[in-house]
Design a protein around this motif. Structure first.
Motif, mmCIF file in Angstrom:
data_model
loop_
_atom_site.group_PDB
_atom_site.id
_atom_site.type_symbol
_atom_site.label_atom_id
_atom_site.label_comp_id
_atom_site.label_asym_id
_atom_site.label_seq_id
_atom_site.Cartn_x
_atom_site.Cartn_y
_atom_site.Cartn_z
ATOM 1 N N VAL A 50 0.852 -1.066 0.010
ATOM 2 C CA VAL A 50 0.043 0.052 -0.012
ATOM 3 C C VAL A 50 1.018 1.257 0.259
ATOM 4 O O VAL A 50 1.583 1.629 0.898
ATOM 5 C CB VAL A 50 -0.922 0.064 1.022
ATOM 6 N N ASP A 51 0.974 2.117 -1.174
ATOM 7 C CA ASP A 51 1.812 3.107 -1.283
ATOM 8 C C ASP A 51 2.965 2.892 -0.904
ATOM 9 O O ASP A 51 3.936 3.629 -0.207
ATOM 10 C CB ASP A 51 1.273 4.281 -0.286
ATOM 11 N N GLY A 52 3.555 1.802 -1.338
ATOM 12 C CA GLY A 52 5.029 1.465 -1.170
ATOM 13 C C GLY A 52 5.498 0.735 0.047
ATOM 14 O O GLY A 52 6.720 0.340 0.029
ATOM 15 N N LYS A 53 4.764 0.649 0.992
ATOM 16 C CA LYS A 53 4.829 -0.056 2.273
ATOM 17 C C LYS A 53 3.861 -1.370 2.306
ATOM 18 O O LYS A 53 2.918 -1.213 1.678
ATOM 19 C CB LYS A 53 4.916 0.791 3.011
ATOM 20 N N ASN A 54 4.226 -2.312 3.144
ATOM 21 C CA ASN A 54 3.449 -3.403 3.241
ATOM 22 C C ASN A 54 2.747 -3.547 4.527
ATOM 23 O O ASN A 54 3.357 -3.112 5.747
ATOM 24 C CB ASN A 54 4.564 -4.604 3.426
ATOM 25 N N ILE A 55 1.519 -3.772 4.278
ATOM 26 C CA ILE A 55 0.485 -3.893 5.310
ATOM 27 C C ILE A 55 0.196 -5.490 5.560
ATOM 28 O O ILE A 55 0.069 -6.052 4.421
ATOM 29 C CB ILE A 55 -0.766 -3.201 5.153
ATOM 30 N N HIS A 56 0.065 -6.072 6.688
ATOM 31 C CA HIS A 56 -0.256 -7.387 6.808
ATOM 32 C C HIS A 56 -1.836 -7.750 6.964
ATOM 33 O O HIS A 56 -2.458 -6.881 7.773
ATOM 34 C CB HIS A 56 0.595 -7.996 8.211
ATOM 35 N N VAL A 57 -2.438 -8.445 6.019
ATOM 36 C CA VAL A 57 -3.630 -8.981 6.312
ATOM 37 C C VAL A 57 -3.805 -10.556 6.675
ATOM 38 O O VAL A 57 -3.374 -11.105 5.457
ATOM 39 C CB VAL A 57 -4.335 -8.590 4.884
ATOM 40 N N ASN A 58 -4.330 -10.659 7.585
ATOM 41 C CA ASN A 58 -4.521 -12.272 7.873
ATOM 42 C C ASN A 58 -6.014 -12.621 7.845
ATOM 43 O O ASN A 58 -6.876 -11.729 8.293
ATOM 44 C CB ASN A 58 -4.185 -12.417 9.451
ATOM 45 N N SER A 59 -6.220 -13.503 7.020
ATOM 46 C CA SER A 59 -7.723 -14.006 6.834
ATOM 47 C C SER A 59 -7.878 -15.436 7.113
ATOM 48 O O SER A 59 -6.989 -16.215 6.953
ATOM 49 C CB SER A 59 -7.996 -13.715 5.539
ATOM 50 N N MET A 60 -9.153 -15.837 7.384
ATOM 51 C CA MET A 60 -9.681 -17.194 7.523
ATOM 52 C C MET A 60 -10.849 -17.139 7.004
ATOM 53 O O MET A 60 -11.895 -16.283 6.855
ATOM 54 C CB MET A 60 -9.678 -17.503 8.760
ATOM 55 N N GLY A 61 -11.520 -18.665 6.580
ATOM 56 C CA GLY A 61 -13.139 -18.799 6.371
ATOM 57 C C GLY A 61 -13.209 -18.270 4.784
ATOM 58 O O GLY A 61 -12.523 -17.635 4.230
ATOM 59 N N ASN A 62 -14.394 -18.755 4.368
ATOM 60 C CA ASN A 62 -14.972 -18.391 3.153
ATOM 61 C C ASN A 62 -16.302 -18.025 3.111
ATOM 62 O O ASN A 62 -17.033 -18.434 2.021
ATOM 63 C CB ASN A 62 -14.422 -19.434 2.004
ATOM 64 N N GLY A 63 -16.999 -17.610 4.152
ATOM 65 C CA GLY A 63 -18.382 -17.304 4.145
ATOM 66 C C GLY A 63 -18.768 -15.940 3.247
ATOM 67 O O GLY A 63 -18.047 -15.419 2.764
ATOM 68 N N SER A 64 -19.914 -15.822 3.169
ATOM 69 C CA SER A 64 -20.336 -14.957 2.078
ATOM 70 C C SER A 64 -20.276 -13.548 2.814
ATOM 71 O O SER A 64 -20.086 -12.508 2.022
ATOM 72 C CB SER A 64 -21.869 -15.226 1.752
ATOM 73 N N GLU A 65 -20.284 -13.294 3.976
ATOM 74 C CA GLU A 65 -20.132 -12.271 4.752
ATOM 75 C C GLU A 65 -18.896 -12.201 5.077
ATOM 76 O O GLU A 65 -18.099 -12.943 5.552
ATOM 77 C CB GLU A 65 -21.081 -12.061 5.940
ATOM 78 N N THR A 66 -18.221 -10.965 4.875
ATOM 79 C CA THR A 66 -16.686 -10.552 5.453
ATOM 80 C C THR A 66 -16.639 -9.734 6.422
ATOM 81 O O THR A 66 -17.363 -8.702 6.744
ATOM 82 C CB THR A 66 -15.900 -9.866 4.049
ATOM 83 N N ILE A 67 -16.235 -10.202 7.795
ATOM 84 C CA ILE A 67 -16.148 -9.365 8.789
ATOM 85 C C ILE A 67 -14.644 -9.054 8.987
ATOM 86 O O ILE A 67 -13.466 -9.711 8.646
ATOM 87 C CB ILE A 67 -16.527 -10.276 10.007
ATOM 88 N N VAL A 68 -14.340 -7.586 9.102
ATOM 89 C CA VAL A 68 -13.144 -6.915 9.202
ATOM 90 C C VAL A 68 -12.603 -6.701 10.810
ATOM 91 O O VAL A 68 -13.322 -5.770 11.233
ATOM 92 C CB VAL A 68 -13.122 -5.887 8.246
#
Length: 336
Positions: A55-73
């Motif tokens: 993101v704009d030349g720097k790294n942001i870590h995004v960890n994810s799990m699951g594959n449901g239709s609704e996305t919780i952040v």
């Protein structure tokens, strides 16, 4: 006592003080050396749990799990050294039905440090960009903890079409009452506190303190041994300039967010910890709820709350309860 004896006594006191200062200096120097040795390469040995997103030349870590239709952040509170580990049990439970993503802000966890001002606009840009580049499509259900409630509310206010609902985990209020309670000298005090904190971190006092403080991140609460170990290691490095800038921007971010009209069509439920309720009751000399009810009033009529018998970090011990409330909340969303 004669002047001569007083002089002798004064010299003895000064000598004792000098000896104490020398001993403390030696201990701090030893602590600095030991901490430097232990810190070298400590974090480089740990692989990111999820994806590193540019993101704009720097790294942001995004960890994810699951594959449901609704996305919780999930958005972490201030001072959480490794959110992807801290949210581990909650992520695993929620991922049984939903897609769950944890954003680690710049300066936090595996994400890079950054000099960009920690404004609402920049946070929202970074969250949106990281999620979209990681392959997630809005609308999202935001689940911020503590100070991240400000980021969640700002995001929803600016981009209402991208947010389906907010589940607030004991979040900071953005009501006018909160703004009025922030003293003008707060940033100066925080600057002093962070200067002391950085010094303590360098001489190893933070590392020592982590061993002495009781922790709720336990295997019996759903954490893995790796998550517990990794979190402790990251906690030895938690204070950096990006984090300091985040804290010093807090008052301005609350003020800006509170000035925005929150979209009435976005449902909100706030989960309030009993610990926070007791603290607010002592501070305001009432039942403690006014802090939260004024907050929800600002967010409109499409809001509700529930009190959870837990500490401010409720998600560390009340995973099942939060999951059940989330199910009920999302069922309501689908009926609308």
């Amino acid at each position: 006592m004669s002047k001569k004896n007083k002089k002798k006594r004064g010299k003895k006191i000064m000598k004792v003080i000098l000896i104490i200062i020398v001993i403390l200096a030696i201990l701090m120097f030893i602590g600095f050396i030991i901490n430097s040795i232990l810190s070298k390469g400590e974090l480089e040995q740990i692989e990111p749990y999820g994806k590193m997103i540019n993101v704009d030349g720097k790294n942001i870590h995004v960890n994810s799990m699951g594959n449901g239709s609704e996305t919780i952040v999930l958005l972490p509170g201030f001072g959480v050294s490794l959110p992807s580990a801290d949210f581990g049990p909650l992520m695993r439970e929620l991922s049984k039905k939903y897609t769950v993503a944890t954003i680690e802000y710049f300066g936090v966890g595996f994400s890079d440090e950054i000099d960009t001002p920690r404004t609402n606009e920049n946070y929202t840009h970074e969250i949106r960009t990281a999620l979209q580049k990681a392959g997630f499509t809005p609308p999202y259900i935001l689940m911020p903890h503590s100070i991240s409630g400000i980021n969640g509310e700002y995001y929803a206010s600016r981009y209402p079409d991208e947010i389906k609902g907010l589940i607030l985990l004991d979040t900071t209020s953005t009501s006018k009452e909160v703004l009025e309670s922030i003293p003008s000298y707060m940033n100066r005090l925080e600057n002093i506190g962070f200067s002391i904190g950085k010094f303590q971190q360098k001489i190893g006092m933070t590392r020592l303190g982590m061993k002495l403080v009781p922790d709720t991140k336990l295997v019996k609460n759903g954490y893995t041994e790796k998550e517990i170990s990794d979190y402790k290691k990251f906690s030895n490095h938690v204070i950096n300039n990006t984090i300091i800038n985040q804290s010093l921007s807090k008052a301005n971010n609350i003020k800006e967010t509170s000035s925005l009209d929150f979209p009435e069509n976005i449902p909100v439920i706030k989960l309030i910890s009993s610990e926070t309720l007791k603290n607010m009751a002592k501070k305001n000399k009432d039942d403690g709820l006014s802090y939260h009810t004024e907050h929800l009033k600002r967010l409109g009529k499409n809001t509700s709350y529930k009190v959870i018998e837990a500490s401010h970090f409720m998600y560390q011990t009340k995973v099942s309860e939060i999951s059940d409330i989330t199910d009920e909340f999302i069922d309501t969303l689908e009926q609308q």
